[in-house]
Design an enzyme around this catalytic site. Sequence first.
Site, PDB file in Angstrom:
ATOM      1  N   GLU A 232       0.931  -1.204  -0.035  1.00 61.40           N
ATOM      2  CA  GLU A 232       0.208  -0.008   0.012  1.00 61.40           C
ATOM      3  C   GLU A 232       0.934   1.284   0.082  1.00 61.40           C
ATOM      4  O   GLU A 232       1.599   1.612   1.034  1.00 61.40           O
ATOM      5  CB  GLU A 232      -0.838   0.021   1.372  1.00 61.40           C
ATOM      6  CG  GLU A 232      -1.866   1.258   1.229  1.00 61.40           C
ATOM      7  CD  GLU A 232      -2.326   1.711   2.625  1.00 61.40           C
ATOM      8  OE1 GLU A 232      -2.103   3.117   2.768  1.00 61.40           O
ATOM      9  OE2 GLU A 232      -2.627   0.797   3.535  1.00 61.40           O
TER      10      GLU A 232
ATOM     11  N   CYS B  54      -2.835   7.653   5.245  1.00 62.45           N
ATOM     12  CA  CYS B  54      -2.618   7.516   3.914  1.00 62.45           C
ATOM     13  C   CYS B  54      -3.830   7.663   3.200  1.00 62.45           C
ATOM     14  O   CYS B  54      -3.919   7.805   1.924  1.00 62.45           O
ATOM     15  CB  CYS B  54      -2.373   5.915   3.666  1.00 62.45           C
ATOM     16  SG  CYS B  54      -3.683   4.961   4.563  1.00 62.45           S
TER      17      CYS B  54
END
Length: 482
Positions: free
Chosen positions: A228, A265
Amino acid sequence: MSTPPPATAASSAARAATEAAEAAAPSLAALPLPARASLLRGLSQALGANDAHLASVAEDETRLGVERLKGEIRRTRVQLEMFADAVEDGSFLDAVIDHADPSAQPAPRPDIRRMLVPLGPVAVFSASNFPFAFSVLGGDTASALTAGCPVVVKAHQGHPRLSDLTAELAADVLPEGVLTLVHGRETGRALVTDPAIRAAGFTGSTAGGRALFDLATGRPDPIPFYGELGSLNPVVVTPAACAARGADIVREYAASATLGQGQFCTKPGLLFLPTGHGLDDALRGEYVSRPPAPLLGDWIANAYRTTLTALATHPAVRPLHNPPHPAEPRYATPALLTTTAEALRTSPELLEECFGPASLVVTYTTHEDVLETLRALPAGLTATIHGDEAEDEDLFHTLTSALRTGRLIWNGWPTGVAITAAMHHGGPWPATTSPLHTSVGTRAITRWLRPIAYQNTPDAFLPPPLQQGNPWDIPREVNLPS
């Protein structure tokens, strides 16, 4: 005896950890599901019993705030309990049985029984911004243990003492070799290329993730690498929504974009507003009211200052609020810049993620102007649309056709990732290296499993989930002979 060079020491540390994981793999895979679930619940209890001490150590290293960290411990415990429930249910094994059918056409059908089995030892790379939920006992580790895979965790440099403490607590719960911890960047690189490691999970920067991805896929025996990486997470405000509740949207946007000092994020980094929105003063006021605060570490603070300076001095960018950097090296002040949709399309250097409490307001003139710009954006973890349900149905479908994202939010905010079975925390490159998979929710388990089909195999030889008596009592899809 001389000290071996770092690469040799790193390889030795990685090898010792993977050997322990390799030795533990068969017994963990064979562990009955209730016992496997009990391990996960034991880890949750260990976190709960030590939450005050864990939060104190984490605060000393990360400066995220004790209450925020205690909340993250609770989130991590909920995550472990969710995976324990998934283990007990057994659906994640995806067991399918097709009985033999001698009369099947065009040819007799053999007995076929299929299920998912653990890949084997996996490597997990901790993230800096979530020292519990995406670290030693975070979602990658919990989902891998659910699948029956031992885990070697590479600790993050931002919270090494917390990582050691968490691993020590886990060692009191888990069998030997089921979870081991290593430190150091070179050791992490050695992990990805170690032949015992069968997959890896990573949360972090695009550059770091890409380097490890290349190592994983460049092995003589390539392995899956679930990374990720970065994401701009655009927010589009339609003219109707801007007119009806622009001030509320601005206030909520600032709160989301600066949550955790912008170190999520899923931080919304681009706010698309129609030209002439009249919200500059309101936006500026929201950012002026937010004082400097510490970032996770000097390495993040330095990168934030460098990226923000490059954005703020770009000829197509105008600052709305960009105060001088604080004197304290680790601190950052929230900043807000503005540009146009056309400039964003023609200046790809403006699309660099600024990890920290900075955002870019992008003004657009027409629907086509914003659509063309959205098509030029890199894919992301999330995309948000603020609109009016009565007026914007057609525009919603038009906008979503231009967005490449893993999660689409309507009239909400991307920060705060719900721990649910339906959650998808992923997206096309560069958001992740594997867009089919998620790192949050029960579907995260499938990353650490592979299918195997048994044909005409004696019942006693089959794994318990596929035996006729179904001794583990799991859900199965069974097609009886016609």
